[in-house]
Design a protein around this motif. Structure first.
Motif, PDB file in Angstrom:
ATOM      1  N   ALA A 111       0.463  -0.894   0.211  1.00 50.01           N
ATOM      2  CA  ALA A 111      -0.093   0.168   0.124  1.00 50.01           C
ATOM      3  C   ALA A 111       0.791   1.330   0.131  1.00 50.01           C
ATOM      4  N   LYS A 112       1.957   1.477   0.754  1.00 50.73           N
ATOM      5  CA  LYS A 112       2.738   2.276   0.952  1.00 50.73           C
ATOM      6  C   LYS A 112       3.784   2.968  -0.423  1.00 50.73           C
ATOM      7  N   GLN A 113       4.312   1.308  -1.048  1.00 52.20           N
ATOM      8  CA  GLN A 113       4.714   1.746  -2.958  1.00 52.20           C
ATOM      9  C   GLN A 113       3.688   1.819  -3.283  1.00 52.20           C
ATOM     10  N   SER A 114       2.760   1.779  -3.413  1.00 51.57           N
ATOM     11  CA  SER A 114       1.489   2.514  -4.394  1.00 51.57           C
ATOM     12  C   SER A 114       0.914   3.814  -4.735  1.00 51.57           C
ATOM     13  N   LEU A 115       1.232   4.018  -3.035  1.00 55.57           N
ATOM     14  CA  LEU A 115       0.559   5.048  -2.809  1.00 55.57           C
ATOM     15  C   LEU A 115       2.256   6.562  -3.352  1.00 55.57           C
ATOM     16  N   ILE A 116       2.952   6.125  -3.405  1.00 54.13           N
ATOM     17  CA  ILE A 116       4.486   6.408  -3.682  1.00 54.13           C
ATOM     18  C   ILE A 116       4.791   6.917  -5.040  1.00 54.13           C
ATOM     19  N   VAL A 117       3.905   5.434  -5.511  1.00 54.12           N
ATOM     20  CA  VAL A 117       3.441   5.737  -6.631  1.00 54.12           C
ATOM     21  C   VAL A 117       2.863   7.103  -7.504  1.00 54.12           C
ATOM     22  N   ALA A 118       1.534   6.811  -7.051  1.00 58.31           N
ATOM     23  CA  ALA A 118       0.469   7.543  -7.044  1.00 58.31           C
ATOM     24  C   ALA A 118       0.617   9.292  -6.903  1.00 58.31           C
ATOM     25  N   ILE A 135      -4.208   7.984  -5.073  1.00 63.12           N
ATOM     26  CA  ILE A 135      -3.769   8.629  -4.229  1.00 63.12           C
ATOM     27  C   ILE A 135      -5.021   8.504  -2.670  1.00 63.12           C
ATOM     28  N   GLN A 136      -5.995   8.397  -3.088  1.00 61.57           N
ATOM     29  CA  GLN A 136      -7.870   8.104  -2.292  1.00 61.57           C
ATOM     30  C   GLN A 136      -7.540   7.327  -2.119  1.00 61.57           C
ATOM     31  N   ASP A 137      -7.743   6.149  -2.659  1.00 61.11           N
ATOM     32  CA  ASP A 137      -7.419   4.777  -2.251  1.00 61.11           C
ATOM     33  C   ASP A 137      -6.295   4.101  -1.696  1.00 61.11           C
ATOM     34  N   ALA A 138      -5.546   4.328  -1.969  1.00 58.13           N
ATOM     35  CA  ALA A 138      -3.714   3.750  -1.807  1.00 58.13           C
ATOM     36  C   ALA A 138      -4.549   4.438   0.358  1.00 58.13           C
ATOM     37  N   SER A 139      -4.367   5.853   0.608  1.00 53.17           N
ATOM     38  CA  SER A 139      -4.194   6.575   1.719  1.00 53.17           C
ATOM     39  C   SER A 139      -5.277   6.155   3.024  1.00 53.17           C
ATOM     40  N   ASP A 140      -6.500   5.629   1.885  1.00 56.33           N
ATOM     41  CA  ASP A 140      -7.623   4.823   2.511  1.00 56.33           C
ATOM     42  C   ASP A 140      -7.449   3.231   3.164  1.00 56.33           C
ATOM     43  N   LEU A 141      -6.399   2.738   2.381  1.00 57.46           N
ATOM     44  CA  LEU A 141      -6.060   1.635   2.419  1.00 57.46           C
ATOM     45  C   LEU A 141      -5.617   1.571   3.921  1.00 57.46           C
ATOM     46  N   LEU A 197      -4.295   8.548  11.866  1.00 59.90           N
ATOM     47  CA  LEU A 197      -4.879   9.147  11.555  1.00 59.90           C
ATOM     48  C   LEU A 197      -4.698   9.793  10.608  1.00 59.90           C
ATOM     49  N   GLU A 198      -2.981  10.304  10.207  1.00 63.07           N
ATOM     50  CA  GLU A 198      -2.521  10.982   8.818  1.00 63.07           C
ATOM     51  C   GLU A 198      -2.981  10.495   7.795  1.00 63.07           C
ATOM     52  N   MET A 199      -3.025   8.860   7.718  1.00 59.20           N
ATOM     53  CA  MET A 199      -3.676   8.453   6.357  1.00 59.20           C
ATOM     54  C   MET A 199      -5.128   8.913   6.063  1.00 59.20           C
ATOM     55  N   HIS A 200      -5.743   8.401   7.422  1.00 56.41           N
ATOM     56  CA  HIS A 200      -7.251   9.522   6.829  1.00 56.41           C
ATOM     57  C   HIS A 200      -7.829  10.839   6.696  1.00 56.41           C
ATOM     58  N   GLU A 201      -6.386  11.632   7.298  1.00 57.38           N
ATOM     59  CA  GLU A 201      -6.599  12.953   6.899  1.00 57.38           C
ATOM     60  C   GLU A 201      -6.238  13.508   5.771  1.00 57.38           C
ATOM     61  N   LEU A 202      -5.104  12.149   4.454  1.00 61.07           N
ATOM     62  CA  LEU A 202      -4.859  12.611   3.817  1.00 61.07           C
ATOM     63  C   LEU A 202      -6.628  12.149   2.232  1.00 61.07           C
ATOM     64  N   TYR A 203      -6.696  11.123   2.934  1.00 58.62           N
ATOM     65  CA  TYR A 203      -7.911  10.776   2.072  1.00 58.62           C
ATOM     66  C   TYR A 203      -8.738  10.935   2.285  1.00 58.62           C
ATOM     67  N   LEU A 204      -9.338  11.912   3.415  1.00 59.58           N
ATOM     68  CA  LEU A 204     -10.495  12.864   3.408  1.00 59.58           C
ATOM     69  C   LEU A 204      -9.848  14.411   2.414  1.00 59.58           C
ATOM     70  N   ASP A 208     -11.829  15.318  -0.319  1.00 59.06           N
ATOM     71  CA  ASP A 208     -12.308  16.081  -0.883  1.00 59.06           C
ATOM     72  C   ASP A 208     -12.338  17.235  -2.186  1.00 59.06           C
ATOM     73  N   SER A 209     -10.733  16.962  -2.562  1.00 59.69           N
ATOM     74  CA  SER A 209      -9.904  17.559  -4.234  1.00 59.69           C
ATOM     75  C   SER A 209     -10.969  17.037  -5.382  1.00 59.69           C
ATOM     76  N   LEU A 210     -11.085  15.662  -5.287  1.00 63.07           N
ATOM     77  CA  LEU A 210     -12.144  15.382  -6.398  1.00 63.07           C
ATOM     78  C   LEU A 210     -13.376  15.760  -5.933  1.00 63.07           C
ATOM     79  N   GLN A 211     -14.255  16.113  -5.251  1.00 60.16           N
ATOM     80  CA  GLN A 211     -15.295  16.556  -4.414  1.00 60.16           C
ATOM     81  C   GLN A 211     -15.630  17.997  -4.902  1.00 60.16           C
ATOM     82  N   ARG A 212     -14.839  18.898  -4.964  1.00 57.67           N
ATOM     83  CA  ARG A 212     -14.727  20.176  -5.233  1.00 57.67           C
ATOM     84  C   ARG A 212     -14.795  20.142  -6.951  1.00 57.67           C
TER      85      ARG A 212
END
Length: 429
Positions: A279-286, A295-301, A316-323, A327-331
């Motif tokens: 999951a970390k590797q996926s987040l880094i590449v994304a 990034i959203q999917d990797a941070s959620d996992l 908590l850090e990953m949840h904030e990144l997910y949110l 929110d960026s996608l929602q905007r």
């Protein structure tokens, strides 16, 4: 600048890149300036059309639209040309014009208008008889419906596109359409159908010796179907195959997808340490490629893994990144929605104008038809009157002839023939 990527699904974006005449990657400004100057001095409309198409390919937003309209004006003028080849080329550029507008409105989130312009392009491609471009337009229509979650209409158009791509042996586009159909089935939890179409796409790729990002995404799809059916060993096999294709080809998005797929399988198996690593590797590449959805999917996992492991700080850090990414996608979605209302009237205005123009043409045609009908009725009526008088004259002549013959017979009955002839000729005897 790429003006084509208007839809979120990373796979079927590949389909749009092959559409002839659609705007692509920006070229150096000096080339753009040269093309613009060339158009200004060109006197040959057919050459000017191609130059305008090149300008549209290379120009930034706010610039290419003007040249797109100019291309349409010249194309409409050439439609009246007596040369069939010139008329055919003009029709093709009309289709390109409609495609460009469809993508523009799609980028702004105005999918209703985008569908309208894609529909106009489809009509032209049918007239032109270009099956490849027709298939591409139909697939793009399917993609718009897919984005709007109108899965029935999306499937209907993708199936039409698949039929055309199979007839043409158009492998790349066929893979895209098959993958999109599989994605729709998977999102609607029809795993058997999803498996069928992912495998069809993969078989086409293997047969055509295609190992690109599309192939890595097919493996990803198969991996998620196996994960959903709890066949974790098979899922890992597919994800690793997709990861290898992506790494070998340098396809970062495919790499991020398949790394996340592997992490998901290990999470479901309860092997959280392995899941954390992938999951970390996926987040880094994304993050490297700026793919917000990945990034959203990797941070959620990662949030779920840290939470399961009791690491609440990192969770908590990953949840904030997910949110934040959510929110960026929602905007972005909200912006598209607001732009949709702003630009929706543009297409309707043009459609109303086209309908008004057609109404004028229809009115003129109707008037002409009425005039022709009146003239035809007048001629027919005159013919009837003349025929009536001819019949009357003919009958009267026959009657007179019979009366004359009867008079002669009576005259001969009372006078000798010589006296009767003299009486007829001279009036006296």
């Amino acid at each position: 600048m790429n003006k084509i990527q208007i839809f979120s699904n990373s796979f079927f974006i590949l389909l749009f890149l092959i559409c002839t005449g659609i705007r692509g990657i920006a070229q150096p400004k000096d080339r753009l300036g040269t093309l613009i100057e060339k158009v200004k001095t060109s006197v040959d409309d057919t050459i000017k059309l191609q130059d305008l198409s090149d300008i549209i390919d290379n120009a930034p937003d706010g610039v290419w639209q003007k040249y797109n309209e100019q291309m349409a004006d010249i194309s409409k003028k050439l439609m009246a040309n007596d040369n069939p080849a010139i008329k055919l080329a003009a029709k093709k550029f009309i289709a390109v014009y409609n495609n460009n507008l469809a993508f523009e409105f799609g980028e702004k989130g105005d999918y209703k208008t985008a569908l309208g312009y894609f529909g106009e392009s489809e009509k032209v491609q049918k007239e032109v008889g270009d099956k490849k471009e027709l298939g591409t337009v139909i697939a793009n229509i399917g993609s718009v419906y897919y984005k709007n979650k109108d899965y029935g209409s999306a499937l209907e158009n993708f199936y039409r596109a698949i039929k055309l791509f199979e007839e043409l042996d158009d492998v790349q586009d066929l893979i895209s359409a098959l993958s999109n159909v599989a994605n729709i089935h998977f999102e609607n939890k029809r795993n058997d159908s999803a498996l069928l179409y992912y495998n069809k796409g993969l078989n086409v790729a293997i047969k055509g010796n295609i190992n690109n990002e599309a192939t890595s995404i097919l493996y990803k799809g198969l991996g998620y179907v196996m994960d959903a059916t709890h066949d974790y060993d098979k899922a890992l096999e597919y994800f690793n195959s997709g990861l290898k294709v992506a790494k070998d080809g340098g396809y970062k998005i495919g790499e991020s997808h398949n790394l996340l797929g592997i992490a998901t399988v290990y999470f479901h198996k309860g092997e959280f340490l392995k899941s954390l690593n992938f999951a970390k590797q996926s987040l880094i590449v994304a993050t490297q490629v700026g793919k917000t959805k990945n990034i959203q999917d990797a941070s959620d996992l990662l949030f779920k893994i840290y939470k399961k492991s009791g690491d609440f700080k990192d969770a908590l850090e990953m949840h904030e990144l997910y949110l934040n990414t959510r929110d960026s996608l929602q905007r972005a979605d909200n912006l598209n929605a607001s732009v949709h209302f702003k630009f929706q009237s543009e297409f309707e205005r043009k459609q109303d104008s086209a309908r008004a123009e057609q109404a004028k043409i229809d009115a003129v045609n109707a008037t002409e038809l009425r005039n022709q009908t009146r003239i035809r009725n007048f001629i027919f009526g005159g013919f009837v009157v003349v025929a009536f008088f001819l019949i009357l004259v003919f009958r009267q002549r026959n009657k007179i002839a019979k009366e004359k013959q009867r008079s002669e017979e009576l005259l001969l009955n009372i006078l000798p023939e010589e006296v009767a002839e003299e009486l007829k000729n001279t009036g006296e005897a």
